[in-house]
Design an enzyme around this catalytic site. Sequence first.
Site, PDB file in Angstrom:
ATOM      1  N   CYS A 131      -5.697  -8.775 -22.956  1.00  0.00           N
ATOM      2  CA  CYS A 131      -6.953  -7.793 -22.382  1.00  0.00           C
ATOM      3  C   CYS A 131      -7.958  -8.282 -21.437  1.00  0.00           C
ATOM      4  O   CYS A 131      -8.058  -7.720 -20.081  1.00  0.00           O
ATOM      5  CB  CYS A 131      -7.345  -6.785 -23.416  1.00  0.00           C
ATOM      6  N   HIS A 245     -13.945  -3.309 -22.369  1.00  0.00           N
ATOM      7  CA  HIS A 245     -14.534  -4.507 -22.318  1.00  0.00           C
ATOM      8  C   HIS A 245     -15.062  -4.670 -21.044  1.00  0.00           C
ATOM      9  O   HIS A 245     -14.939  -4.400 -19.870  1.00  0.00           O
ATOM     10  CB  HIS A 245     -13.243  -5.493 -22.190  1.00  0.00           C
TER      11      HIS A 245
HETATM   12  N1  LIG Z   1      -6.175  -3.570 -28.862  1.00  0.00           N
HETATM   13  C1  LIG Z   1      -6.030  -4.040 -27.648  1.00  0.00           C
HETATM   14  O1  LIG Z   1      -7.240  -3.882 -26.940  1.00  0.00           O
HETATM   15  C2  LIG Z   1      -5.292  -4.956 -27.407  1.00  0.00           C
HETATM   16  C3  LIG Z   1      -5.142  -5.527 -26.008  1.00  0.00           C
HETATM   17  C4  LIG Z   1      -3.862  -6.187 -25.305  1.00  0.00           C
HETATM   18  C5  LIG Z   1      -2.979  -6.460 -26.531  1.00  0.00           C
HETATM   19  N2  LIG Z   1      -3.022  -6.157 -27.845  1.00  0.00           N
HETATM   20  C6  LIG Z   1      -2.213  -6.627 -28.747  1.00  0.00           C
HETATM   21  O2  LIG Z   1      -1.235  -5.208 -28.794  1.00  0.00           O
HETATM   22  C7  LIG Z   1      -0.696  -5.501 -30.253  1.00  0.00           C
HETATM   23  C8  LIG Z   1      -0.981  -4.095 -30.931  1.00  0.00           C
HETATM   24  O3  LIG Z   1      -2.357  -3.997 -30.949  1.00  0.00           O
HETATM   25  P1  LIG Z   1      -3.216  -2.779 -31.571  1.00  0.00           P
HETATM   26  O4  LIG Z   1      -4.471  -2.988 -30.999  1.00  0.00           O
HETATM   27  O5  LIG Z   1      -2.487  -1.459 -31.255  1.00  0.00           O
HETATM   28  O6  LIG Z   1      -3.234  -2.902 -33.086  1.00  0.00           O
HETATM   29  P2  LIG Z   1      -3.252  -1.906 -34.263  1.00  0.00           P
HETATM   30  O7  LIG Z   1      -3.982  -0.458 -33.948  1.00  0.00           O
HETATM   31  O8  LIG Z   1      -3.459  -2.629 -35.417  1.00  0.00           O
HETATM   32  O9  LIG Z   1      -1.707  -1.282 -34.265  1.00  0.00           O
HETATM   33  C9  LIG Z   1      -0.811  -2.165 -34.818  1.00  0.00           C
HETATM   34  C10 LIG Z   1       0.723  -1.508 -34.769  1.00  0.00           C
HETATM   35  O10 LIG Z   1       1.647  -2.319 -35.348  1.00  0.00           O
HETATM   36  C11 LIG Z   1       2.156  -1.905 -36.494  1.00  0.00           C
HETATM   37  N3  LIG Z   1       2.850  -2.853 -37.321  1.00  0.00           N
HETATM   38  C12 LIG Z   1       2.024  -3.933 -37.912  1.00  0.00           C
HETATM   39  N4  LIG Z   1       2.657  -4.780 -38.809  1.00  0.00           N
HETATM   40  C13 LIG Z   1       4.115  -4.274 -38.596  1.00  0.00           C
HETATM   41  C14 LIG Z   1       5.249  -4.701 -39.137  1.00  0.00           C
HETATM   42  N5  LIG Z   1       5.516  -5.883 -40.130  1.00  0.00           N
HETATM   43  N6  LIG Z   1       6.413  -4.058 -38.777  1.00  0.00           N
HETATM   44  C15 LIG Z   1       6.218  -2.977 -37.970  1.00  0.00           C
HETATM   45  N7  LIG Z   1       5.202  -2.598 -37.511  1.00  0.00           N
HETATM   46  C16 LIG Z   1       3.937  -3.192 -37.663  1.00  0.00           C
HETATM   47  C17 LIG Z   1       1.188  -0.985 -37.153  1.00  0.00           C
HETATM   48  O11 LIG Z   1       2.093   0.013 -37.821  1.00  0.00           O
HETATM   49  P3  LIG Z   1       1.193   0.688 -39.162  1.00  0.00           P
HETATM   50  O12 LIG Z   1       0.410   1.893 -38.567  1.00  0.00           O
HETATM   51  O13 LIG Z   1       2.572   1.434 -39.891  1.00  0.00           O
HETATM   52  O14 LIG Z   1       0.519  -0.324 -39.750  1.00  0.00           O
HETATM   53  C18 LIG Z   1       0.707  -0.261 -35.979  1.00  0.00           C
HETATM   54  O15 LIG Z   1       1.609   0.387 -35.243  1.00  0.00           O
HETATM   55  C19 LIG Z   1      -1.372  -6.638 -30.839  1.00  0.00           C
HETATM   56  O16 LIG Z   1      -0.389  -7.621 -30.745  1.00  0.00           O
HETATM   57  C20 LIG Z   1      -2.421  -6.976 -29.998  1.00  0.00           C
HETATM   58  O17 LIG Z   1      -2.784  -8.363 -30.155  1.00  0.00           O
HETATM   59  C21 LIG Z   1      -4.161  -5.086 -28.132  1.00  0.00           C
END
Ligand SMILES: NC(=O)c1ccc[n+]([C@@H]2O[C@H](COP(=O)([O-])OP(=O)(O)OC[C@H]3O[C@@H](n4cnc5c(N)ncnc54)[C@H](OP(=O)(O)O)[C@@H]3O)[C@@H](O)[C@H]2O)c1
Length: 343
Positions: A131, A245
């Site tokens: 990001c 950010h």
């Molecule tokens: N947040 C940001 O600003 C941002 C920016 C760029 C990239 N990212 C990347 O995007 C990805 C998601 O981030 P997020 O912020 O959305 O995280 P998050 O809110 O923690 O969401 C994680 C998601 O992954 C699912 N998940 C976790 N473990 C799993 C498993 N073993 N099998 C299947 N699904 C699983 C969760 O499902 P449950 O709800 O069932 O637990 C939830 O839907 C990460 O790789 C992160 O590095 C995030």
Amino acid sequence: MRGLDISIIGATGAVGAELIKLLESSQIPVSRLRLLASPNSTGRRSKFREQIYIVEPLGEINDAKTDIAFLSAGSAVSAEWGPRLAAQGALVIDNSNAFRMHPNVPLVVPQVNPSTLAVRPRLGIVSNPNCSTIQLVRALRPLVTAFDIGQIILTTYQAASGGGLVGIDELLHGTRTALDGSAAPSAERFPFPLAFNVIPQVGEIAPEGVTLEERKLVQESRKIFGAPHLRVTSTCVRVPVLNGHSEAVYVEFEEPIRLERINELLANEPGVRLYADGIRDGYPTPRFLEDPAVVHVGRVRVNPENPRALWIWVVADNLQVGAAFNALLIAQLAIANNVIGGT
Ligand SMILES: NC(=O)c1ccc[n+]([C@@H]2O[C@H](COP(=O)([O-])OP(=O)(O)OC[C@H]3O[C@@H](n4cnc5c(N)ncnc54)[C@H](OP(=O)(O)O)[C@@H]3O)[C@@H](O)[C@H]2O)c1
């Protein structure tokens, strides 16, 4: 064009939820949508284009073919499922860090390096950058194109939502308990309690003292700009902001620059909103961003002590510009270039 079979893995997360909303309002024709997450979320419901979809556990996708798979469930899930889904014919658009620096995986910001997705990637996987990187390269693209850059020095001010839904909850809960004194400060998602605090660490710290986030900014901006020797150094800081950010960016050029020329380049850059005298008053702040799809730039000023250097302030919605919106733009670019699996 025929409707596409689309899977969103991590559909219940902070990024996944934004992606569903953006896909819904996009022109992408969807014949089948699968929402997948961990078994904890099985059965949750989500509305998409007037239909209700039930969240399935990721294992359910095993034998299914899908045209586009958005992976948004962390690096471990991506590392396991990305190659499997690509082998079944999907174009995988990965939001994690798992494949970003792989030489056969394009790292795409459609406003900056769209030509890297002119053909189908060899592994069937496209990476969405980190990001902090996306907003940096989108803001700097016109300057990097027009001038020779000496070095880039930045400090980031990163929101709790960068740590996903758990990060947002931790900030909200920590703020409430700090105000009412109902619990001692605690931290799970971040190294220290974030409420009323700033934390100069985003990601693990390597032995040389640089964090993972700081290393990503260097490696990813070099890959996206195709500039392997670009000098970038940063301090990445987590701040008690819910979403959005910010970055204070110092750019040194090889030659003296004129503020008018810099403002002209930034004002004419698609997807960048410049806040400057005569164009827009004030400067952007993360809490009050009007348009989550653009990169907001303000406080543009030449260093009075060094006519070859300037400061800019760059703010963007990390869940949209930094993740879901960029992933959606990648999908639209892939559809336009006909590099979707099975088409
Ligand atoms: N947040 C940001 O600003 C941002 C920016 C760029 C990239 N990212 C990347 O995007 C990805 C998601 O981030 P997020 O912020 O959305 O995280 P998050 O809110 O923690 O969401 C994680 C998601 O992954 C699912 N998940 C976790 N473990 C799993 C498993 N073993 N099998 C299947 N699904 C699983 C969760 O499902 P449950 O709800 O069932 O637990 C939830 O839907 C990460 O790789 C992160 O590095 C995030």
